[in-house]
Design a protein around this motif. Structure first.
Motif, PDB file in Angstrom:
ATOM      1  N   ALA A 316     -22.368  27.763 -18.134  1.00  0.00           N
ATOM      2  CA  ALA A 316     -22.313  29.040 -17.421  1.00  0.00           C
ATOM      3  C   ALA A 316     -23.219  30.085 -18.062  1.00  0.00           C
ATOM      4  O   ALA A 316     -23.846  30.896 -17.364  1.00  0.00           O
ATOM      5  CB  ALA A 316     -20.874  29.548 -17.381  1.00  0.00           C
ATOM      6  N   PHE A 317     -23.305  30.060 -19.401  1.00  0.00           N
ATOM      7  CA  PHE A 317     -24.103  31.054 -20.112  1.00  0.00           C
ATOM      8  C   PHE A 317     -25.594  30.923 -19.820  1.00  0.00           C
ATOM      9  O   PHE A 317     -26.372  31.826 -20.128  1.00  0.00           O
ATOM     10  CB  PHE A 317     -23.868  30.953 -21.622  1.00  0.00           C
ATOM     11  N   LYS A 318     -25.995  29.825 -19.220  1.00  0.00           N
ATOM     12  CA  LYS A 318     -27.393  29.666 -18.821  1.00  0.00           C
ATOM     13  C   LYS A 318     -27.710  30.537 -17.599  1.00  0.00           C
ATOM     14  O   LYS A 318     -28.885  30.777 -17.289  1.00  0.00           O
ATOM     15  CB  LYS A 318     -27.687  28.204 -18.487  1.00  0.00           C
ATOM     16  N   HIS A 319     -26.664  30.993 -16.901  1.00  0.00           N
ATOM     17  CA  HIS A 319     -26.866  31.723 -15.648  1.00  0.00           C
ATOM     18  C   HIS A 319     -26.426  33.181 -15.709  1.00  0.00           C
ATOM     19  O   HIS A 319     -26.841  33.987 -14.865  1.00  0.00           O
ATOM     20  CB  HIS A 319     -26.116  31.009 -14.518  1.00  0.00           C
ATOM     21  N   ALA A 320     -25.560  33.524 -16.659  1.00  0.00           N
ATOM     22  CA  ALA A 320     -25.099  34.908 -16.798  1.00  0.00           C
ATOM     23  C   ALA A 320     -24.903  35.213 -18.279  1.00  0.00           C
ATOM     24  O   ALA A 320     -24.492  34.342 -19.046  1.00  0.00           O
ATOM     25  CB  ALA A 320     -23.794  35.123 -16.044  1.00  0.00           C
ATOM     26  N   PRO A 321     -25.189  36.440 -18.689  1.00  0.00           N
ATOM     27  CA  PRO A 321     -25.001  36.798 -20.101  1.00  0.00           C
ATOM     28  C   PRO A 321     -23.545  36.586 -20.524  1.00  0.00           C
ATOM     29  O   PRO A 321     -22.612  36.873 -19.778  1.00  0.00           O
ATOM     30  CB  PRO A 321     -25.375  38.285 -20.141  1.00  0.00           C
ATOM     31  N   GLU A 322     -23.394  36.112 -21.738  1.00  0.00           N
ATOM     32  CA  GLU A 322     -22.069  35.806 -22.284  1.00  0.00           C
ATOM     33  C   GLU A 322     -21.136  37.013 -22.237  1.00  0.00           C
ATOM     34  O   GLU A 322     -19.929  36.878 -22.011  1.00  0.00           O
ATOM     35  CB  GLU A 322     -22.255  35.322 -23.724  1.00  0.00           C
ATOM     36  N   ASP A 323     -21.694  38.213 -22.427  1.00  0.00           N
ATOM     37  CA  ASP A 323     -20.843  39.400 -22.505  1.00  0.00           C
ATOM     38  C   ASP A 323     -20.321  39.844 -21.139  1.00  0.00           C
ATOM     39  O   ASP A 323     -19.491  40.754 -21.062  1.00  0.00           O
ATOM     40  CB  ASP A 323     -21.572  40.556 -23.198  1.00  0.00           C
ATOM     41  N   ARG A 324     -20.781  39.219 -20.057  1.00  0.00           N
ATOM     42  CA  ARG A 324     -20.267  39.563 -18.725  1.00  0.00           C
ATOM     43  C   ARG A 324     -19.173  38.606 -18.258  1.00  0.00           C
ATOM     44  O   ARG A 324     -18.661  38.742 -17.142  1.00  0.00           O
ATOM     45  CB  ARG A 324     -21.409  39.551 -17.703  1.00  0.00           C
ATOM     46  N   LEU A 325     -18.814  37.642 -19.100  1.00  0.00           N
ATOM     47  CA  LEU A 325     -17.909  36.583 -18.668  1.00  0.00           C
ATOM     48  C   LEU A 325     -16.610  36.550 -19.471  1.00  0.00           C
ATOM     49  O   LEU A 325     -16.510  37.115 -20.560  1.00  0.00           O
ATOM     50  CB  LEU A 325     -18.607  35.225 -18.763  1.00  0.00           C
ATOM     51  N   GLY A 326     -15.602  35.921 -18.887  1.00  0.00           N
ATOM     52  CA  GLY A 326     -14.323  35.665 -19.524  1.00  0.00           C
ATOM     53  C   GLY A 326     -13.793  34.349 -18.996  1.00  0.00           C
ATOM     54  O   GLY A 326     -14.495  33.622 -18.277  1.00  0.00           O
ATOM     55  N   VAL A 327     -12.539  34.025 -19.298  1.00  0.00           N
ATOM     56  CA  VAL A 327     -11.954  32.752 -18.866  1.00  0.00           C
ATOM     57  C   VAL A 327     -10.564  32.967 -18.283  1.00  0.00           C
ATOM     58  O   VAL A 327      -9.882  33.944 -18.609  1.00  0.00           O
ATOM     59  CB  VAL A 327     -11.879  31.736 -20.026  1.00  0.00           C
ATOM     60  N   SER A 328     -10.158  32.013 -17.457  1.00  0.00           N
ATOM     61  CA  SER A 328      -8.839  32.055 -16.817  1.00  0.00           C
ATOM     62  C   SER A 328      -8.514  30.671 -16.274  1.00  0.00           C
ATOM     63  O   SER A 328      -9.389  29.809 -16.205  1.00  0.00           O
ATOM     64  CB  SER A 328      -8.847  33.060 -15.665  1.00  0.00           C
ATOM     65  N   PRO A 329      -7.265  30.451 -15.850  1.00  0.00           N
ATOM     66  CA  PRO A 329      -6.994  29.251 -15.053  1.00  0.00           C
ATOM     67  C   PRO A 329      -7.706  29.386 -13.709  1.00  0.00           C
ATOM     68  O   PRO A 329      -8.042  30.497 -13.275  1.00  0.00           O
ATOM     69  CB  PRO A 329      -5.470  29.279 -14.876  1.00  0.00           C
ATOM     70  N   GLN A 330      -7.907  28.265 -13.038  1.00  0.00           N
ATOM     71  CA  GLN A 330      -8.656  28.289 -11.780  1.00  0.00           C
ATOM     72  C   GLN A 330      -7.880  28.975 -10.668  1.00  0.00           C
ATOM     73  O   GLN A 330      -8.444  29.586  -9.769  1.00  0.00           O
ATOM     74  CB  GLN A 330      -9.047  26.855 -11.410  1.00  0.00           C
TER      75      GLN A 330
END
Length: 365
Positions: A316-330
């Protein structure tokens, strides 16, 4: 603006046996309203303790006060009935019966929808309470061709005016009660990424692109007066009933407009299987918004390993900066009382894995 966490969850939780038994007893008139509320309050309090133990910063009531993700909303409005609807999709390839909300009269809010739920939740936790609501598309997409009474509304734009006024009223009351996080659950837009569903709609005389535009417009209209310091998250769902799904296809057809939605601060995105497509649409996620990658499945009890999940995030980090992302269950663990083929112990383990993953990747949850 509220500082968004790196780890979040969609909100619904498996209904405990005690809760289901109490609701059955109440329906059979074996216990009164007060006795039912006592059990509900105890079950919500226990669920919140588990969420706190998982170290989640946003906690929910598990949607324990409603039979499904949209029923509490429907039951709070006048002008709606539940009727069997003809659907253009199946659940995981299996035929299913759906009783969808049908507009039968002028819409209005009979009483607050989740304001009292928020107040109870805020009173039992020091974490940030999050409430969940379906998006406006629930009253149009799932009703089928007979989903709107032409005597009440001449067209869907007229319906949208009254419907979105309900959202603005509810959001205003929530904000004044102290709520600072609202999640909207959106299914229609995710299903409109499925080519087979789009083909079925075209065959029935609908224009999938016009529907897509309409559903985006209604979300924007519902959030028109949203306070700047109220965080709004949108969850994209392809179906979640007893482990079954309704649609497939990546976010590519809607991503650019989805991530530009005014008033929306974050997105909970399904990414636990190839049905969700690639991470490429994340390239449209702008600075200042957060995308939660749902790489942990709520449909199966198998616990994903940290190494496996980190590899997914690296993609995922190849497509969006790491600092704009988080995680969750689907998705949620129980969009309805029917739940998913997963145990409560597995559910809590997965929520713990979400925060563990966030700390491993970002150093914080």
């Amino acid at each position: 603006m509220l500082d968004l966490p790196r780890a979040d969850h969609v909100g619904s939780l498996l209904r405990p046996d005690a809760l289901k038994k109490a609701h059955r007893a109440h329906m059979d008139k074996k216990i009164d309203d007060a006795a039912l509320e006592k059990v509900v309050a105890e079950c919500i309090t226990d669920a919140v303790r588990h969420e706190e133990q998982a170290d989640l910063r946003f906690v929910t009531d598990g949607e324990f006060r409603r039979g499904s993700w949209f029923l509490g909303f429907v039951e709070s409005l006048s002008g709606i009935e539940l009727k069997k609807a003809e659907l253009m999709f199946r659940l995981g390839g299996h035929e299913a019966t759906w009783f969808g909300p049908v507009v039968t009269g002028k819409l209005s809010r009979k009483h607050p929808i989740v304001v009292n739920d928020y107040r109870f939740l805020a009173g039992i936790t020091s974490r940030t309470p999050k409430v969940t609501l379906p998006t406006p598309s629930i009253l149009h997409f799932f009703g089928g061709k007979e989903g709107m009474d032409p005597k009440s509304y001449k067209d869907r734009d007229a319906l949208a005016e009254d419907l979105c006024a309900v959202y603005r009223q509810e959001i205003d009351e929530l904000y004044r009660a102290g709520c600072r996080v609202v999640q909207l659950d959106e299914v229609a837009l995710a299903l409109l990424c499925d080519e087979s569903i789009r083909a079925s709609l075209k065959a029935s005389g609908e224009d999938p692109q016009q529907l897509t535009d309409f559903y985006f417009d209604t979300i924007a209209l519902a959030l028109k007066d949203k306070p700047a310091d109220l965080a709004v998250l949108v969850h994209l769902c392809r179906g979640n009933y007893k482990g079954h799904w309704m649609g497939q296809g990546g976010y590519d057809p809607i991503a650019e407009r989805l991530f530009a939605l005014p008033g929306v601060d974050g997105y909970l995105l399904e990414y636990d299987s190839e049905r969700a497509g690639s991470f490429a649409p994340l390239r449209f996620l702008p600075k200042g918004k957060r995308g939660y990658l749902g790489v942990i499945s709520s449909k199966t009890g198998a616990l994903e390993s940290i190494d496996q999940l980190r590899r997914r995030l690296d993609e995922a980090f190849k497509h969006a900066p790491e600092d704009r992302l988080g995680v969750s269950p689907q998705c949620g663990f129980a969009s309805s009382v029917g739940g998913n083929p997963i145990t409560e112990a597995e559910e809590w383990a997965k929520l713990g894995r979400v925060t563990e993953l966030a700390r491993a990747v970002w150093g914080t949850n």
